[in-house]
Structure formats: C-alpha cells, structure tokens
Design a protein around this motif. Structure first.
Motif, PDB file in Angstrom:
ATOM      1  N   LEU A  39       1.918   4.242  -2.820  1.00 54.30           N
ATOM      2  CA  LEU A  39       1.496   5.612  -2.768  1.00 54.30           C
ATOM      3  C   LEU A  39       2.259   6.145  -3.674  1.00 54.30           C
ATOM      4  O   LEU A  39       2.552   7.668  -4.352  1.00 54.30           O
ATOM      5  CB  LEU A  39       1.829   6.036  -1.556  1.00 54.30           C
ATOM      6  CG  LEU A  39       0.651   5.967  -0.622  1.00 54.30           C
ATOM      7  CD1 LEU A  39       1.097   6.391   0.974  1.00 54.30           C
ATOM      8  CD2 LEU A  39       0.128   8.079  -1.074  1.00 54.30           C
ATOM      9  N   LEU A  40       3.732   5.867  -3.925  1.00 52.55           N
ATOM     10  CA  LEU A  40       4.770   6.361  -4.620  1.00 52.55           C
ATOM     11  C   LEU A  40       4.855   6.003  -6.048  1.00 52.55           C
ATOM     12  O   LEU A  40       5.909   6.583  -6.336  1.00 52.55           O
ATOM     13  CB  LEU A  40       6.347   6.207  -3.782  1.00 52.55           C
ATOM     14  CG  LEU A  40       6.246   6.622  -2.315  1.00 52.55           C
ATOM     15  CD1 LEU A  40       7.353   6.268  -1.577  1.00 52.55           C
ATOM     16  CD2 LEU A  40       6.101   8.437  -2.551  1.00 52.55           C
ATOM     17  N   PHE A  68     -12.253  14.826  -0.951  1.00 52.60           N
ATOM     18  CA  PHE A  68     -11.424  14.690  -1.318  1.00 52.60           C
ATOM     19  C   PHE A  68     -11.986  13.467  -3.032  1.00 52.60           C
ATOM     20  O   PHE A  68     -10.764  13.869  -3.710  1.00 52.60           O
ATOM     21  CB  PHE A  68      -9.947  13.815  -1.499  1.00 52.60           C
ATOM     22  CG  PHE A  68      -9.397  14.675   0.015  1.00 52.60           C
ATOM     23  CD1 PHE A  68      -8.555  16.411  -0.570  1.00 52.60           C
ATOM     24  CD2 PHE A  68      -9.208  14.413   1.248  1.00 52.60           C
ATOM     25  CE1 PHE A  68      -7.937  17.035  -0.383  1.00 52.60           C
ATOM     26  CE2 PHE A  68      -8.524  15.874   1.890  1.00 52.60           C
ATOM     27  CZ  PHE A  68      -8.212  16.782   1.076  1.00 52.60           C
ATOM     28  N   VAL A  78       0.602  -1.181  -0.005  1.00 58.46           N
ATOM     29  CA  VAL A  78       0.145   0.054   0.449  1.00 58.46           C
ATOM     30  C   VAL A  78       0.774   0.860   0.210  1.00 58.46           C
ATOM     31  O   VAL A  78       0.794   1.951  -0.589  1.00 58.46           O
ATOM     32  CB  VAL A  78      -0.741   0.219   1.306  1.00 58.46           C
ATOM     33  CG1 VAL A  78      -1.535   0.974   1.668  1.00 58.46           C
ATOM     34  CG2 VAL A  78      -2.067  -1.416   0.817  1.00 58.46           C
ATOM     35  N   LEU A 109     -11.430  18.976   5.655  1.00 60.31           N
ATOM     36  CA  LEU A 109     -10.804  18.713   4.327  1.00 60.31           C
ATOM     37  C   LEU A 109      -9.090  19.045   5.154  1.00 60.31           C
ATOM     38  O   LEU A 109      -7.872  18.326   4.776  1.00 60.31           O
ATOM     39  CB  LEU A 109     -10.570  20.038   3.496  1.00 60.31           C
ATOM     40  CG  LEU A 109     -11.355  18.985   2.820  1.00 60.31           C
ATOM     41  CD1 LEU A 109     -11.559  20.174   1.123  1.00 60.31           C
ATOM     42  CD2 LEU A 109     -10.747  17.952   1.737  1.00 60.31           C
ATOM     43  N   ILE A 110      -9.223  20.635   5.599  1.00 56.69           N
ATOM     44  CA  ILE A 110      -7.606  20.384   6.044  1.00 56.69           C
ATOM     45  C   ILE A 110      -7.344  19.910   7.057  1.00 56.69           C
ATOM     46  O   ILE A 110      -5.868  19.503   7.458  1.00 56.69           O
ATOM     47  CB  ILE A 110      -8.260  22.351   6.415  1.00 56.69           C
ATOM     48  CG1 ILE A 110      -7.810  22.771   5.243  1.00 56.69           C
ATOM     49  CG2 ILE A 110      -6.700  22.477   7.160  1.00 56.69           C
ATOM     50  CD1 ILE A 110      -8.534  23.916   5.218  1.00 56.69           C
ATOM     51  N   ILE A 129      -6.194  16.309   6.093  1.00 55.98           N
ATOM     52  CA  ILE A 129      -5.063  16.509   4.665  1.00 55.98           C
ATOM     53  C   ILE A 129      -3.681  16.547   5.926  1.00 55.98           C
ATOM     54  O   ILE A 129      -2.371  15.851   6.197  1.00 55.98           O
ATOM     55  CB  ILE A 129      -4.488  17.106   3.551  1.00 55.98           C
ATOM     56  CG1 ILE A 129      -3.481  16.758   3.032  1.00 55.98           C
ATOM     57  CG2 ILE A 129      -4.489  18.889   4.337  1.00 55.98           C
ATOM     58  CD1 ILE A 129      -3.412  17.078   1.352  1.00 55.98           C
ATOM     59  N   ALA A 130      -4.229  17.481   6.939  1.00 51.14           N
ATOM     60  CA  ALA A 130      -2.878  17.449   8.026  1.00 51.14           C
ATOM     61  C   ALA A 130      -3.132  15.847   8.315  1.00 51.14           C
ATOM     62  O   ALA A 130      -1.243  16.627   8.899  1.00 51.14           O
ATOM     63  CB  ALA A 130      -3.041  18.711   9.357  1.00 51.14           C
ATOM     64  N   GLN A 141     -14.364  22.882   3.938  1.00 50.48           N
ATOM     65  CA  GLN A 141     -13.385  22.866   4.561  1.00 50.48           C
ATOM     66  C   GLN A 141     -12.126  22.048   5.693  1.00 50.48           C
ATOM     67  O   GLN A 141     -11.507  21.857   5.536  1.00 50.48           O
ATOM     68  CB  GLN A 141     -12.533  24.274   4.145  1.00 50.48           C
ATOM     69  CG  GLN A 141     -13.886  25.426   5.009  1.00 50.48           C
ATOM     70  CD  GLN A 141     -12.632  26.281   5.822  1.00 50.48           C
ATOM     71  OE1 GLN A 141     -11.495  25.631   6.278  1.00 50.48           O
ATOM     72  NE2 GLN A 141     -13.647  26.982   6.854  1.00 50.48           N
ATOM     73  N   SER A 153      -2.359  13.211   7.317  1.00 50.74           N
ATOM     74  CA  SER A 153      -1.818  12.199   6.851  1.00 50.74           C
ATOM     75  C   SER A 153      -0.214  12.042   6.784  1.00 50.74           C
ATOM     76  O   SER A 153       0.374  11.421   7.072  1.00 50.74           O
ATOM     77  CB  SER A 153      -2.401  12.252   5.576  1.00 50.74           C
ATOM     78  OG  SER A 153      -1.911  13.518   4.206  1.00 50.74           O
ATOM     79  N   GLY A 154       0.003  13.655   7.253  1.00 45.98           N
ATOM     80  CA  GLY A 154       1.182  14.179   7.005  1.00 45.98           C
ATOM     81  C   GLY A 154       1.839  14.329   8.314  1.00 45.98           C
ATOM     82  O   GLY A 154       3.165  13.515   8.717  1.00 45.98           O
ATOM     83  N   VAL A 155       1.282  14.719   9.240  1.00 42.57           N
ATOM     84  CA  VAL A 155       1.881  14.954  10.814  1.00 42.57           C
ATOM     85  C   VAL A 155       2.249  13.057  10.993  1.00 42.57           C
ATOM     86  O   VAL A 155       3.036  13.127  11.579  1.00 42.57           O
ATOM     87  CB  VAL A 155       1.185  16.137  10.985  1.00 42.57           C
ATOM     88  CG1 VAL A 155       2.463  15.347  12.740  1.00 42.57           C
ATOM     89  CG2 VAL A 155       1.601  17.120  11.223  1.00 42.57           C
TER      90      VAL A 155
END
Lengths: 295, 331
Positions: A132-133, A219, A128, A284-285, A288-289, A281, A291-293
């Motif tokens: 992603l990459l 999304f 998985v 959404l924000i 996405i925050a 919004q 998923s990255g942090v």
C-alpha cells in the motif's frame, strides 16, 4: 425540520428558535460558498466547451456570450481519423477488464487472509499492507522489461494483469475490513453442516460481500478510466489509446490551437466518471470511510 | 530472465499446500488427527486462494524490486544493455543538478500541499459533522472532485485556467498582480499542483467525517458541563479522539504526494516547464527510463525514492506512537 426538533429533547417547541434558524442559514451560506469555489473549474469547463474559441481562455464568466456546438462536433471526430467512440470503447474495455480482475482476485485473497489459517499468513498480510505504501516507480522498469520480453507491450495485458493477480492492495484491504464485519459463526455453522472452504466462500461470504464488491468495482472502474501512466508506457498505437492518452496526444497537436475542441473532449471524457459517481455515491463514500476509520 | 520467476512461484505454494501439510501433522495421536485433517484442508484452501496473489507478488512485485535493485548497480540501457558498475549510479545521482531540482520541487509540493489539504478537509468535515439537512448532498459534492483530480482531463482544465490571461491571471490582475498566469511563471507554477491537490480534499474529508461521527457525544456534553469552550473541546476531545484517523490521512497523503506523476507530466512535460519548476521526482524517473532509456540510472533514482518514502513512513509511525491516542488505552 420541525418534526425532527419536536421529536428531540425539547418537546414544547414546534419551530426551532430564531437563533437556531439564523445559525442554520449561516451554515448553508458557508457551505454553498465553499461549494461554488470547489465546483467552479467544472462549471467553467462546461461553459468553455460551448464558447467561441477566442473567448475560452480569457473569459472568467460561466455564462457564454456566444454559444456554439462546433467543439463537440470536432471532438466526436477524434484524432488522426480515429473517431472518439473508439477511444471511449478502449477505455471501457480496460476498465471493465480491471473490474472483473479485481473482483475475482482481491475477494479470494482477502478471504484467505481474513478467514483461513495457514503458515505465512501474517507475513503475507504484512506484504499487502507494505505494498500500500510502496512507491510503484521501483517496479516499473523491470515490469516493462518483463512485458516486452513476453512481447505483450502495445496490448492491454500489462495494464490489467496485476488486477487479476490481486495486486491492488487497497482493495484486498477493503475486502478484509468488510469481512471482519461478517460474523464468523456463519462460516462455522456452514462448516458444521459439512461445507468446505470453497463452499463457505462462494455460497456464504460472496453474497454478503455485495456492498464491498460494488464499492471496489466502482473505484476500480474510475481509477482505470483515469489511469495515464500505464497506457503512456505500454501503448503506442493510437487505435489502442484510452481517453487519457487521446487527451494528451490531442493537447500536443490539435489542442494547441483548438482549445474549444480540447475542452469539449475533456468534458466528454469526464462525463462517465461523474455519472457513475452520481449513481453510486453512497457506496463509494461508505467504502472509503470504512477503509480509513476501522484501519 | 523473465521466464524463471513464474515457475518458482507456482511450485512453491503448491508444494507447501499438498505435500507439506499432512506428513508434518500426521504422526500425532488419533485425537489430534481429525483436527489436523481440517487444518491441512484449511492450509490447502489458504494457499489455493492465495495462489494468484502469490504468483503476482513474486513476478510483478518482489521479483521486479530485486531486479531494479540489481539494475541500479549497472549502467543498463534499454538498447545497449549494460554491465555492473557498482555505486557509480548513486554517485552520479548526487552529482546530477537535476536531482536537486526534482527533490526541491517534490519536497516543496509535499510540505505545502499535504498540510493545506488536510487542514481544509478537516475544517470542512467539522462543518459537515453538524447533522443538518443537506449534509449528504454537500458531502457528495465535495467528494466528487477527488475522483477526477488526478486525471489528464482535469490537468488540461488547470492549464487553461492558469495560462496567461486565463481565469487566475484576470482575477489576480484586478488586484494588482503582474506575474501572469501560473503556467508560465516558474516562481509560482508549483502552486497549480498544490491547488490541484487541495482541490481533491474530499477523499480525506470523508474519512475525517466518518471518524468525527464516532466520537461519543457524551464527551462533549461532559466538557460543556465543565464549562469548556469550542476551542478547548476541539483541542482536548476532537483532536485526541480523531488522532488515529489523522495519522492514517497524514500517512496516505504524504506517501501519495511523493509519487505524484500524471498532472505534473501533463502540466510541466518531461522538462518540468517552466524552467524545471514542475519537474517532479517521478517525472524525472520516467524520462530517464523511457525517453533516455537509461534504466540503470533511473533505477537508482527509484531506489532513492523508496528509501526516502521508507524513512518518512518510519518516522511517522514512531511519531504516531507518541501522538496517536487509541480509545480504551490508559493515558
């Protein structure tokens, strides 16, 4: 503002000091300047869609000298006798099917990867993350050959089947991240009460997953709405085109001479995305925050 | 050929789940049986929940990858078919003048757009991390363009803004620019796509912002007590604490930039107009496969991209080991 400061460490002051207010004004000044630059293309688009055709390209101002609504009338006529609403409907069908597919498949895939133990799980999680990459171009040609062998090109099947099979790794990952935040004790308590894995998922986790479902759905909807590559490869009947294909076809034919019609059509195609964003919004924000942090 | 992968994929997880689990665990003692029963159930449930993904991955990811690797060693043509030709395609790629053009355009785009976009997004994120009034509004407004930036509609807006006598041309002409609109000028046309990427800085910005919010305030307070200025606080606290997030953003943005397609195709067309200056690698793959039908040759192109992205990813993970600081780690 005064209340906030008063409740802070400095008790004696009701108003922030002058230097603080000046700083705040400077900050808002910089922010508004950046904002004006960032939003200029969109404001220009709105202005362009009501300007006369002769003014559109060369006019930098956001205030049209002459206002005309003809472009919208032209845009609603669509292309080659197919009205615009038809293309909207096509886009909506593809996006809605994508949302259903992603919600159903990515949530169960994530449940298995985040909560259940079985041989091969670690390897599957690795796959998985690797997808992603992975550049999708490498799968494109064989996928096309498979779908044409199955005689499903020129349908929406190739565009949405991957969503029903949990292949959107980003959303699987999003659900996994979200599930890691839900205490395992909840599952265990339910299991002690005799619930099976299916009951645990459907009656304990699924209701708690609502914020993740909302985020992934928005999304998915927007990305499917914008998707161009899939429809470019698989669809060739104009009646089946979603909006991005329509815009491309229009820009190669009518749009060459009629900038106004094209800008009006572009504006109309972006409106649903922007509206969706304004309503949702927060989700959404936050999504996405996360998923990255936490990743 | 397309019919065989689904059947093998369907039977594999089913067999492992139903038949595989109980017999292996079964012969253990009575004490172990209860837990092994639960484990067996968990296995079955695991594979059942994974079933759609397993089918999809076999039929639409791993199968096609193997197939395209095979195709890359053939001269497969959509209409004529093809035969095994060994390394001919790969040799032909390196003899193809278009290949070097696309590589130049793509690498230039990656090398310019990713740093600018990330620096811009970190800068704005730091401005926004000050917990002032209206922060939520600005954050949302800056984020919004990233949702539509890669759409056909925005690419068409870009074409209008950057055509001759367009907005960019008129503004720059008043400062003495004579190059016309970027759209028709091969030496600067790539900048349209760079600017488009930078315009979508909101997505990494939101991730940076979330990372900045997690930096403990005590660190800054302690540094202030020690007399550290703004720059030193940034270099010695913000950057190290943020490095996992920076790594995530650099990786995702770089890998994404290598694969840019939609806007490049709309702005430059299949030929990467003007004068191949916007001929991105993915556009070349698309044209070879779906306009020229040279699918074997296109597969070789695609596999070279996979290798390139793979190497870049590995280098980044290696570099991250040296550079990324995870809180709680000794250093």
């Amino acid at each position: 503002m005064t209340v906030k400061t008063a409740s802070g460490r400095t008790i004696e002051r009701n108003r922030p000091p002058a230097s603080e207010r000046a700083k705040s004004a400077l900050w808002h000044g910089i922010m508004l300047l950046v904002l004006a630059i960032v939003l200029y293309p969109l404001l220009w688009l709105i202005a362009a869609s009501i300007k006369g055709n002769a003014d559109i390209i060369s006019d930098t101002s956001l205030w049209p000298e002459t206002v005309t609504w003809d472009h919208f009338a032209g845009a609603f006529d669509g292309l080659a006798g197919i009205p615009l609403w038809r293309f909207f409907w096509n886009s909506f069908v593809i996006s809605a099917l994508s949302v259903i597919g992603v919600t159903a498949s990515c949530s169960i895939t994530a449940y298995a990867l985040a909560r259940l133990r079985f041989p091969g799980r670690t390897a599957m999680f690795g796959v998985v993350i690797a997808t992603l990459l992975l550049p999708w171009q490498v799968m494109l040609i064989p996928q096309y050959l498979i779908f044409s062998e199955l005689e499903v090109t020129n349908t929406y099947f190739p565009l949405v089947i991957g969503k029903f099979l949990g292949l959107d790794a980003f959303f699987v990952f999003l659900y996994i991240q979200f599930m890691r935040g839900i205490p395992r004790e909840l599952d265990q308590a339910a299991k002690i009460d005799g619930a099976g894995h299916f009951r645990v998922f459907f009656s304990i986790l699924l209701p708690l997953l609502r914020p993740a479902i909302v985020t992934s759905s928005i999304f998915t909807f927007i990305w499917a709405w914008n998707d161009f590559m899939g429809p470019l490869i698989y669809l060739y009947d104009m009646e089946k085109f979603p909006l991005p294909r329509l815009l491309q076809a229009y820009s190669n034919t009518e749009g060459v001479t009629n900038w106004g019609g094209m800008m009006a059509m572009t504006l109309l195609s972006l409106v649903p995305v922007v509206l969706f964003f304004l309503v949702f919004q927060r989700f959404l924000i936050r999504g996405i925050a996360t998923s990255g942090v936490k990743g | 050929m397309s019919a065989s992968p689904p059947t093998t994929a369907e039977s594999k997880p089913g067999a492992a789940g139903e038949a595989g689990a109980p017999p292996v665990r079964g012969p253990r003692g009575a004490a172990g049986r209860r837990s092994s029963g639960i484990r067996g159930g968990e296995r079955l449930a695991g594979y059942t929940f994974m079933l759609p993904w397993l089918i999809g991955t076999a039929v639409l990811t791993i199968g096609p990858m193997a197939w395209s690797l095979y195709l890359s060693f053939t001269d497969y043509h959509l209409i004529r078919g093809g035969e095994w030709t060994g390394l001919t395609n790969y040799r032909a790629v390196f003899d193809d003048p278009m290949f070097f053009r696309t590589v130049r355009v793509t690498l230039m785009y990656v090398a310019v757009s990713v740093p600018i976009k990330l620096v811009a997004s970190l800068f704005v994120a730091m401005l926004l991390s000050q917990r002032r009034r209206g922060m939520g509004f600005y954050r949302a407004a800056f984020y919004m363009p990233s949702l539509i930036a890669m759409s056909v509609g925005v690419a068409l807006i870009w074409k209008a803004l950057f055509s001759n006598d367009g907005v960019q041309d008129s503004i720059m002409s008043s400062f003495g620019w004579e190059g016309g609109g970027f759209l028709g000028n091969p030496s600067v046309s790539i900048l349209m796509l760079v600017l488009l990427a930078v315009w979508s800085f909101g997505a990494p910005m939101v991730i940076f912002l979330a990372g900045l919010m997690q930096v403990p305030q005590q660190l800054y307070e302690a540094a202030e007590v020690d007399g550290a200025g703004k720059w030193r606080k940034f270099v010695h606290i913000t950057l190290p604490m943020l490095s996992p997030v920076i790594f995530f953003n650099v990786l995702m943005e770089t890998v994404g930039a290598f694969q840019l397609f939609g806007p490049a195709y709309i702005i430059g067309g299949e030929a990467g107009a003007p004068a191949w200056s916007t001929l991105f690698y993915t556009v070349r793959i698309y044209t070879l496969a779906f306009t020229d039908f040279r699918m074997g040759f296109a597969s070789a192109y695609a596999w070279i991209l996979v290798l390139a992205v793979g190497i870049v990813t590995i280098i980044m993970f290696r570099a991250a080991k040296q550079l990324v600081f995870y809180a709680g780690e000794d250093r």
